[in-house]
Design a protein around this motif. Structure first.
Motif, PDB file in Angstrom:
ATOM      1  N   UNK A 383       0.861  -1.191   0.000  1.00 27.88           N
ATOM      2  CA  UNK A 383       0.000   0.000   0.000  1.00 27.88           C
ATOM      3  C   UNK A 383       0.890   1.232   0.000  1.00 27.88           C
ATOM      4  N   UNK A 384       0.490   2.248  -0.764  1.00 29.70           N
ATOM      5  CA  UNK A 384       1.272   3.479  -0.861  1.00 29.70           C
ATOM      6  C   UNK A 384       0.379   4.635  -1.278  1.00 29.70           C
ATOM      7  N   UNK A 385       0.599   5.795  -0.675  1.00 28.09           N
ATOM      8  CA  UNK A 385      -0.165   6.984  -1.054  1.00 28.09           C
ATOM      9  C   UNK A 385       0.265   7.453  -2.434  1.00 28.09           C
ATOM     10  N   UNK A 386      -0.716   7.711  -3.305  1.00 22.78           N
ATOM     11  CA  UNK A 386      -0.477   8.193  -4.656  1.00 22.78           C
ATOM     12  C   UNK A 386      -0.987   9.628  -4.768  1.00 22.78           C
ATOM     13  N   UNK A 387      -0.067  10.561  -5.049  1.00 23.60           N
ATOM     14  CA  UNK A 387      -0.438  11.982  -5.060  1.00 23.60           C
ATOM     15  C   UNK A 387      -1.341  12.328  -6.236  1.00 23.60           C
ATOM     16  N   UNK A 388      -1.242  11.572  -7.330  1.00 25.76           N
ATOM     17  CA  UNK A 388      -2.117  11.837  -8.478  1.00 25.76           C
ATOM     18  C   UNK A 388      -3.548  11.398  -8.185  1.00 25.76           C
ATOM     19  N   UNK A 389      -3.688  10.191  -7.643  1.00 27.77           N
ATOM     20  CA  UNK A 389      -5.026   9.686  -7.307  1.00 27.77           C
ATOM     21  C   UNK A 389      -5.547  10.275  -6.009  1.00 27.77           C
ATOM     22  N   UNK A 390      -4.636  10.906  -5.220  1.00 30.06           N
ATOM     23  CA  UNK A 390      -4.987  11.481  -3.916  1.00 30.06           C
ATOM     24  C   UNK A 390      -5.638  10.426  -3.014  1.00 30.06           C
ATOM     25  N   UNK A 391      -5.025   9.230  -3.040  1.00 32.53           N
ATOM     26  CA  UNK A 391      -5.555   8.125  -2.245  1.00 32.53           C
ATOM     27  C   UNK A 391      -4.447   7.099  -2.021  1.00 32.53           C
ATOM     28  N   UNK A 392      -4.665   6.237  -1.044  1.00 33.98           N
ATOM     29  CA  UNK A 392      -3.752   5.126  -0.811  1.00 33.98           C
ATOM     30  C   UNK A 392      -4.145   3.987  -1.742  1.00 33.98           C
ATOM     31  N   UNK A 393      -3.210   3.566  -2.584  1.00 37.72           N
ATOM     32  CA  UNK A 393      -3.459   2.504  -3.544  1.00 37.72           C
ATOM     33  C   UNK A 393      -2.844   1.194  -3.060  1.00 37.72           C
ATOM     34  N   UNK A 394      -3.531   0.102  -3.316  1.00 37.28           N
ATOM     35  CA  UNK A 394      -3.051  -1.223  -2.930  1.00 37.28           C
ATOM     36  C   UNK A 394      -2.642  -1.980  -4.197  1.00 37.28           C
ATOM     37  N   UNK A 395      -1.460  -2.552  -4.160  1.00 33.14           N
ATOM     38  CA  UNK A 395      -0.931  -3.302  -5.296  1.00 33.14           C
ATOM     39  C   UNK A 395      -0.459  -4.655  -4.767  1.00 33.14           C
ATOM     40  N   UNK A 396      -1.121  -5.739  -5.192  1.00 33.45           N
ATOM     41  CA  UNK A 396      -0.884  -7.062  -4.593  1.00 33.45           C
ATOM     42  C   UNK A 396      -0.545  -8.106  -5.663  1.00 33.45           C
ATOM     43  N   UNK A 397       0.670  -8.053  -6.228  1.00 31.31           N
ATOM     44  CA  UNK A 397       1.044  -8.994  -7.282  1.00 31.31           C
ATOM     45  C   UNK A 397       1.613 -10.298  -6.720  1.00 31.31           C
ATOM     46  N   UNK A 398       1.928 -11.222  -7.616  1.00 37.75           N
ATOM     47  CA  UNK A 398       2.646 -12.443  -7.265  1.00 37.75           C
ATOM     48  C   UNK A 398       3.699 -12.709  -8.336  1.00 37.75           C
ATOM     49  N   UNK A 399       4.728 -13.477  -7.968  1.00 42.09           N
ATOM     50  CA  UNK A 399       5.849 -13.730  -8.874  1.00 42.09           C
ATOM     51  C   UNK A 399       6.272 -15.192  -8.729  1.00 42.09           C
ATOM     52  N   UNK A 400       6.553 -15.826  -9.853  1.00 41.83           N
ATOM     53  CA  UNK A 400       7.183 -17.148  -9.870  1.00 41.83           C
ATOM     54  C   UNK A 400       8.621 -16.957 -10.334  1.00 41.83           C
ATOM     55  N   UNK A 401       9.568 -17.504  -9.586  1.00 43.24           N
ATOM     56  CA  UNK A 401      10.982 -17.279  -9.864  1.00 43.24           C
ATOM     57  C   UNK A 401      11.718 -18.613 -10.006  1.00 43.24           C
ATOM     58  N   UNK A 402      12.725 -18.614 -10.870  1.00 43.10           N
ATOM     59  CA  UNK A 402      13.540 -19.817 -11.082  1.00 43.10           C
ATOM     60  C   UNK A 402      14.988 -19.377 -11.251  1.00 43.10           C
ATOM     61  N   UNK A 403      15.910 -20.176 -10.705  1.00 43.79           N
ATOM     62  CA  UNK A 403      17.349 -19.888 -10.841  1.00 43.79           C
ATOM     63  C   UNK A 403      18.111 -21.172 -11.129  1.00 43.79           C
ATOM     64  N   UNK A 404      19.015 -21.114 -12.101  1.00 40.63           N
ATOM     65  CA  UNK A 404      19.971 -22.174 -12.384  1.00 40.63           C
ATOM     66  C   UNK A 404      21.355 -21.648 -12.051  1.00 40.63           C
ATOM     67  N   UNK A 405      22.107 -22.420 -11.287  1.00 43.91           N
ATOM     68  CA  UNK A 405      23.386 -21.930 -10.770  1.00 43.91           C
ATOM     69  C   UNK A 405      24.476 -22.993 -10.956  1.00 43.91           C
ATOM     70  N   UNK A 406      25.652 -22.526 -11.387  1.00 49.60           N
ATOM     71  CA  UNK A 406      26.845 -23.356 -11.480  1.00 49.60           C
ATOM     72  C   UNK A 406      27.966 -22.645 -10.748  1.00 49.60           C
ATOM     73  N   UNK A 407      28.654 -23.340  -9.864  1.00 56.19           N
ATOM     74  CA  UNK A 407      29.736 -22.701  -9.106  1.00 56.19           C
ATOM     75  C   UNK A 407      30.877 -23.692  -8.883  1.00 56.19           C
ATOM     76  N   UNK A 408      32.054 -23.135  -8.731  1.00 57.02           N
ATOM     77  CA  UNK A 408      33.224 -23.979  -8.481  1.00 57.02           C
ATOM     78  C   UNK A 408      34.229 -23.226  -7.609  1.00 57.02           C
TER      79      UNK A 408
END
Length: 408
Positions: A383-408
């Motif tokens: 949630x964050x106040x937006x000065x253009x909308x003059x209101x507190x806006x709620x933004x509730x996304x989701x993310x799927x993440x994947x990582x492949x890693x090689x190390x030595x």
């Protein structure tokens, strides 16, 4: 650098088909120093389920995901002559210097040392832990926001297996146009329980440094800005953001940390409170946040402990690998002000940068001694106040993440 799905898949298959290597590659003994070579390659993929803001950062590309080479770290290390150790590291993807320093172990004890050069400053359990063994793909929001990472400086540390105290003075990063601001850091740790498979760690840190120098309009002045991505490193959007805090002076961050290990289970958490001092008629800004995570080694391995941080073991069965599952709750609050809606026009006093919470469900698979695959699902509420909308806006996304890693 953009990676297509096909390129990412081919790179992953090639890595898995390669023979296992040692954790580091010894090169030679040069001038009394045992020189070795290490590397870390990470390729990430993020799929965004956006709510209000397009997390991919572009409203016109029509894509709901991003694929990138995240890190390409190349590191030379040396032990000796005598009690000296040195490291020279570079990230070819980010085009920046990593740890580049010289350390002298007093009396040959690694817990008592003097260090010169660029190194991670003494703060934040998660920041000081090894990147290749991060429990989740994205570090916690407070770590990415307030932890002081690598800076050029001088440090002195003392302690033993159960406690440590480290202090440093530092300036900017070795790579120009990155982190800056002269300051100092302190961190103390205590492990009242320190046995194999049975560990309790407590820590306290404090860092204070000059705010960054930036341009605001036609003026050059000390300016600080705090903002955070939605636990997705490839997102081009920050859901919480203080904007430019002008006439900034000093940044002071206090961190509390704790970790408990019992066999294959680990609980870890940190709390940070950061104050940005401001001059003129501006009030100081204070933000805060925390995370708490739980991790289970399904295949039964436990963690080690060194220099006040956990160490991740190799799989008990290299052929089948080590499996981990974890859950993390993460919160940050960049609101330090008030909103008055009693009149015709809302009135903001102070700074309303927003508040963000995130739950991350993750799984890691360490195969043999060189490969790691990670998958995360992140659910965010903000949630964050937006000065253009003059209101507190709620933004509730989701993310799927994947990582492949090689190390030595």
């Amino acid at each position: 650098m953009k990676l297509s799905r096909r390129t990412l898949s081919m790179a992953l298959l090639a890595a898995l088909a390669a023979p296992a290597a040692h954790a580091e590659v010894p090169i030679d003994v040069i001038a009394g120093s045992e020189v070795s070579f290490e590397g870390l390659l990470q390729a990430d993929a993020n799929w965004f389920h956006s709510d209000l803001a397009n997390l991919n950062g572009s409203a016109t590309d029509g894509k709901d995901g991003d694929f990138k080479l995240r890190r390409a770290e190349l590191v030379l290390k040396g032990k000796g002559p005598g009690n000296f150790e040195w490291v020279l590291g570079y990230d070819a993807k980010a085009d920046k210097w990593l740890d580049t320093n010289l350390k002298y172990k007093i009396g040959g004890n690694s817990s008592n040392f003097v260090q010169f050069g660029q190194f991670k400053q003494p703060n934040s359990l998660e920041e000081l832990s090894s990147t290749k063994n991060n429990d989740f793909i994205s570090k916690a929001t407070i770590t990415n926001t307030w932890a002081v990472a690598r800076r050029v400086g001088v440090a002195y540390g003392m302690g033993d297996a159960n406690w440590s105290v480290t202090g440093s003075v530092f300036g900017r990063e070795l790579t120009r146009n990155l982190g800056a601001g002269n300051g100092f850091g302190l961190r103390g740790t205590w492990a009242p329980i320190n046995e194999t498979g049975n560990l309790l760690h407590l820590g306290l840190s404090y860092a204070r440094y000059d705010a960054e120098l930036g341009a605001v309009g036609n003026n050059v002045q000390d300016t600080q800005r705090w903002r955070a991505r939605p636990n997705a490193d490839l997102s081009g959007v920050r859901l919480v953001d203080t904007g430019n805090l002008t006439l900034a002076d000093k940044v002071a961050t206090t961190g509390l940390e704790g970790m408990w290990v019992k066999g294959p289970f680990k609980l870890q958490g940190e709390y940070m409170r950061s104050t940005t001092g401001r001059g003129g008629s501006f009030s100081d800004f204070t933000g805060k946040g925390a995370y708490l995570s739980a991790l289970w080694n399904v295949t039964g391995e436990t963690w080690g402990y060194k220099a006040g941080t956990p160490t991740t073991p190799l799989p008990n069965e290299p052929e089948s690998g080590m499996w981990q599952v974890g859950l993390r709750y993460d919160t940050i609050d960049l609101n330090d002000g008030s909103l008055n809606t009693s009149g015709a026009t809302p009135v903001v006093t102070g700074v309303l940068g927003g508040k963000m919470d995130a739950w991350t469900l993750g799984a890691n698979w360490y195969l043999r001694s060189n490969f790691k695959l990670a998958a995360n699902y992140v659910k965010v509420t903000s949630s964050k106040y937006n000065s253009t909308a003059k209101a507190i806006l709620h933004d509730d996304p989701s993310v799927v993440e994947f990582r492949a890693q090689f190390f030595w």
